[in-house]
Design a protein around this motif. Structure first.
Motif, mmCIF file in Angstrom:
data_model
loop_
_atom_site.group_PDB
_atom_site.id
_atom_site.type_symbol
_atom_site.label_atom_id
_atom_site.label_comp_id
_atom_site.label_asym_id
_atom_site.label_seq_id
_atom_site.Cartn_x
_atom_site.Cartn_y
_atom_site.Cartn_z
ATOM 1 N N ILE B 6 1.038 -1.026 -0.194
ATOM 2 C CA ILE B 6 -0.098 -0.088 0.088
ATOM 3 C C ILE B 6 0.931 1.117 -0.133
ATOM 4 O O ILE B 6 1.810 1.606 0.979
ATOM 5 N N LYS B 7 0.707 2.073 -1.093
ATOM 6 C CA LYS B 7 1.531 3.417 -0.952
ATOM 7 C C LYS B 7 0.423 4.670 -0.774
ATOM 8 O O LYS B 7 -0.366 4.498 -1.446
ATOM 9 N N VAL B 8 0.811 5.236 0.225
ATOM 10 C CA VAL B 8 0.151 6.581 0.451
ATOM 11 C C VAL B 8 1.085 7.601 0.652
ATOM 12 O O VAL B 8 2.413 7.529 0.761
ATOM 13 N N THR B 9 0.322 8.648 0.531
ATOM 14 C CA THR B 9 1.313 10.046 0.613
ATOM 15 C C THR B 9 1.831 10.094 2.208
ATOM 16 O O THR B 9 1.024 9.720 3.119
ATOM 17 N N GLY B 10 3.228 10.622 2.417
ATOM 18 C CA GLY B 10 3.488 10.588 3.671
ATOM 19 C C GLY B 10 3.824 11.960 4.117
ATOM 20 O O GLY B 10 2.727 13.030 3.908
ATOM 21 N N GLY B 11 4.705 12.310 4.854
ATOM 22 C CA GLY B 11 5.007 13.529 5.327
ATOM 23 C C GLY B 11 3.752 14.134 6.308
ATOM 24 O O GLY B 11 3.340 13.301 7.184
ATOM 25 N N ARG B 12 3.212 15.209 6.498
ATOM 26 C CA ARG B 12 2.283 15.856 7.276
ATOM 27 C C ARG B 12 1.001 14.865 6.987
ATOM 28 O O ARG B 12 -0.192 14.937 7.697
ATOM 29 N N GLU B 13 0.766 14.135 5.678
ATOM 30 C CA GLU B 13 -0.227 13.233 5.603
ATOM 31 C C GLU B 13 -0.097 11.782 6.019
ATOM 32 O O GLU B 13 -0.964 10.895 5.585
ATOM 33 N N ALA B 14 1.204 11.545 6.699
ATOM 34 C CA ALA B 14 1.327 10.269 6.848
ATOM 35 C C ALA B 14 0.475 9.436 7.588
ATOM 36 O O ALA B 14 0.096 10.121 8.842
ATOM 37 N N PRO B 15 -0.031 8.214 7.613
ATOM 38 C CA PRO B 15 -0.888 7.624 8.614
ATOM 39 C C PRO B 15 -0.229 7.679 10.025
ATOM 40 O O PRO B 15 1.067 7.457 10.010
ATOM 41 N N SER B 16 -0.980 7.635 10.944
ATOM 42 C CA SER B 16 -0.553 7.347 12.471
ATOM 43 C C SER B 16 -0.023 5.911 12.699
ATOM 44 O O SER B 16 -0.820 4.939 11.572
ATOM 45 N N LYS B 17 0.521 5.598 13.699
ATOM 46 C CA LYS B 17 0.863 4.326 14.121
ATOM 47 C C LYS B 17 -0.488 3.245 14.088
ATOM 48 O O LYS B 17 -0.484 2.204 13.511
ATOM 49 N N GLU B 18 -1.472 4.074 14.920
ATOM 50 C CA GLU B 18 -2.774 3.263 14.789
ATOM 51 C C GLU B 18 -3.549 2.942 13.368
ATOM 52 O O GLU B 18 -4.286 1.954 13.124
ATOM 53 N N GLN B 19 -3.312 3.905 12.660
ATOM 54 C CA GLN B 19 -4.105 3.837 11.272
ATOM 55 C C GLN B 19 -3.291 2.828 10.541
ATOM 56 O O GLN B 19 -3.840 2.146 9.777
#
Lengths: 68, 68, 68, 68, 68, 68
Positions: B6-19
């Protein structure tokens, strides 16, 4: 709807923000020109790989660069 | 034995550990439910991609986000 | 804007067209639910891998399936 | 001309520079030995994945490591 | 030394041999032009994905194409 | 828990079933030897790429092979 993944060396060889924008634009245009793909749904992902993590000819790029 | 990337945007949009934990659980459950795959051997890898490194419609997500 | 790549065994274990549709729907929903990602730009690619080409624990799935 | 991508856990489990060099050498040799591939054009890329970003059996490696 | 992976829909939408050659040439030229990368070591791999195996907006390309 | 993806040319250059088994065994052993990774959870996926779909130095392997 194409998906393009570009891996290049990072660190001191990492592309600038402007160069990344050019790669994204260029890859999207290439798919539109050659295959008539819709730019709106063309995805480009650039990955920067540490020179210790990239090998060719059995050795890392770090080692290759030292040899010039 | 499936492999999910799964590739998602990181930085300020990065998922949290829980997500991230939810994505791992959710993808594993999906494969078990639809294809009866064994959760024990299902691998999920999440990659966070810098917004300058992700392009769509010929421009980076950084630029797209500016336009809202 | 997420990109999801799912690799599963193919051949006689290949998912049906209906199962593939469920995987696409399920992965897209997962990203929308957990990260609030826009389904319209979520891409899912399923790859079917021949059982001779997939190894775990040092042997191919073909061999593993024989052992039950 | 083969391309080999190796993903391993990073962070405190990340391979050292020497271990990466061994992986590159070892993978290149493997392709040369088994398939007679030319080492000069064999590419190896190692990716280090954060333990929160790698899941197996429905949970992250971070959680799995806690359980020992 | 860049590595470029291009995924496009296959089957009746698969690129011709000539189009594939153009994609390879175009991607190699792009990396040379923007980042001054050596064409001799630039690798391009094109993957053709079945339209049932590619999803966007929660449904397969097969379904999307039916709707026109 | 490593994941190894090996891409090689397919078609008339495709590895035999025995060679694939050797690649799987060899890659798994390499990760165990260098990084002490558990073979039980090491995944290896081999992908065979059509020679028209693999480019190097700006041309397809099909063209390169013609030139010898």
């Amino acid at each position: 709807m194409p998906y393009v993944n570009i891996k290049v060396t990072g660190g001191r060889e990492a592309p600038s923000k402007e160069q990344k924008a050019e790669l994204i634009k260029g890859a999207t245009d290439l798919l539109a020109r050659v295959l008539n793909k819709n730019p709106a749904t063309t995805v480009v992902i650039i990955e920067e790989v540490d020179m210790d993590n990239w090998g060719m000819a059995g050795e890392s790029v770090t080692e290759r660069r030292k040899k010039g």
